[in-house]
Design a protein around this motif. Structure first.
Motif, PDB file in Angstrom:
ATOM      1  N   GLN A  28     -33.403  31.363 -17.543  1.00 22.30           N
ATOM      2  CA  GLN A  28     -35.131  30.755 -17.543  1.00 22.30           C
ATOM      3  C   GLN A  28     -36.474  30.819 -16.997  1.00 22.30           C
ATOM      4  O   GLN A  28     -36.750  30.974 -18.272  1.00 22.30           O
ATOM      5  CB  GLN A  28     -34.341  29.262 -15.749  1.00 22.30           C
ATOM      6  N   LEU A  29     -36.462  31.825 -15.986  1.00 29.46           N
ATOM      7  CA  LEU A  29     -37.698  32.358 -15.992  1.00 29.46           C
ATOM      8  C   LEU A  29     -37.981  33.443 -16.751  1.00 29.46           C
ATOM      9  O   LEU A  29     -39.040  33.225 -17.045  1.00 29.46           O
ATOM     10  CB  LEU A  29     -37.708  33.088 -14.103  1.00 29.46           C
ATOM     11  N   TYR A  30     -37.158  34.041 -17.304  1.00 25.83           N
ATOM     12  CA  TYR A  30     -37.190  36.140 -18.220  1.00 25.83           C
ATOM     13  C   TYR A  30     -37.761  34.670 -19.313  1.00 25.83           C
ATOM     14  O   TYR A  30     -38.657  35.180 -20.048  1.00 25.83           O
ATOM     15  CB  TYR A  30     -36.049  36.237 -18.119  1.00 25.83           C
ATOM     16  N   ASP A  31     -36.768  33.238 -20.021  1.00 27.80           N
ATOM     17  CA  ASP A  31     -37.281  33.209 -21.023  1.00 27.80           C
ATOM     18  C   ASP A  31     -38.552  32.222 -21.064  1.00 27.80           C
ATOM     19  O   ASP A  31     -38.814  32.572 -22.240  1.00 27.80           O
ATOM     20  CB  ASP A  31     -35.996  31.856 -21.217  1.00 27.80           C
ATOM     21  N   ARG A  32     -39.120  31.636 -20.238  1.00 26.51           N
ATOM     22  CA  ARG A  32     -40.057  31.240 -19.933  1.00 26.51           C
ATOM     23  C   ARG A  32     -41.625  32.309 -19.786  1.00 26.51           C
ATOM     24  O   ARG A  32     -42.186  32.223 -20.294  1.00 26.51           O
ATOM     25  CB  ARG A  32     -40.293  30.487 -18.930  1.00 26.51           C
ATOM     26  N   MET A  33     -40.831  32.908 -19.670  1.00 30.67           N
ATOM     27  CA  MET A  33     -41.685  34.646 -19.262  1.00 30.67           C
ATOM     28  C   MET A  33     -41.976  35.447 -20.336  1.00 30.67           C
ATOM     29  O   MET A  33     -43.522  35.293 -21.016  1.00 30.67           O
ATOM     30  CB  MET A  33     -41.822  35.720 -17.939  1.00 30.67           C
ATOM     31  N   ALA A  34     -40.840  34.502 -21.679  1.00 33.44           N
ATOM     32  CA  ALA A  34     -41.051  35.433 -22.625  1.00 33.44           C
ATOM     33  C   ALA A  34     -42.069  35.355 -23.640  1.00 33.44           C
ATOM     34  O   ALA A  34     -42.673  35.377 -24.416  1.00 33.44           O
ATOM     35  CB  ALA A  34     -39.779  35.730 -23.378  1.00 33.44           C
TER      36      ALA A  34
END
Length: 112
Positions: free
Chosen positions: A9-15
């Motif tokens: 989730q964190l990766y997806d939000r940052m991406a």
């Protein structure tokens, strides 16, 4: 939520945050794009690292609480003490030394 799901989730939000920044940047005049080139690159590096980084549950939760976790990490990076210029100098010197060594070897072979 599992750590793996939090990290995803964190990766997806940052991406997604980076993609929005890229879209904004691409419609800017060339001088603005150049002024933001380093920022864009560092943010890309942060997102890339998030693909493989393993944070603790507490760390991931802390970043997930932010509306803009990528901007927050970049802001922290900007204020961090780094050795970037020392690394640049070391690479320049190493490159110059490699050229010198290659020239010496070439001169020795030609002198035979």
């Amino acid at each position: 939520m599992t750590n793996e799901k939090m990290m995803r989730q964190l990766y997806d939000r940052m991406a997604a945050e980076q993609q929005a920044y890229k879209e904004w940047l691409l419609v800017q005049p060339p001088n603005v794009i150049l002024d933001n080139a380093c920022k864009f690159t560092v943010r890309e590096d942060i997102v890339m690292e998030m693909e493989v980084l393993e944070l603790t549950d507490v760390q991931a939760t802390a970043l997930l609480q932010s509306r803009t976790p990528l901007a927050d990490v970049y802001w922290a990076w900007e204020r961090a003490e780094t050795h970037h210029m020392d690394d640049v100098r070391d690479v320049i010197e190493t490159c110059a030394d490699s050229v010198i060594q290659a020239e010496k070897k070439r001169g020795q072979r030609e002198g035979r």
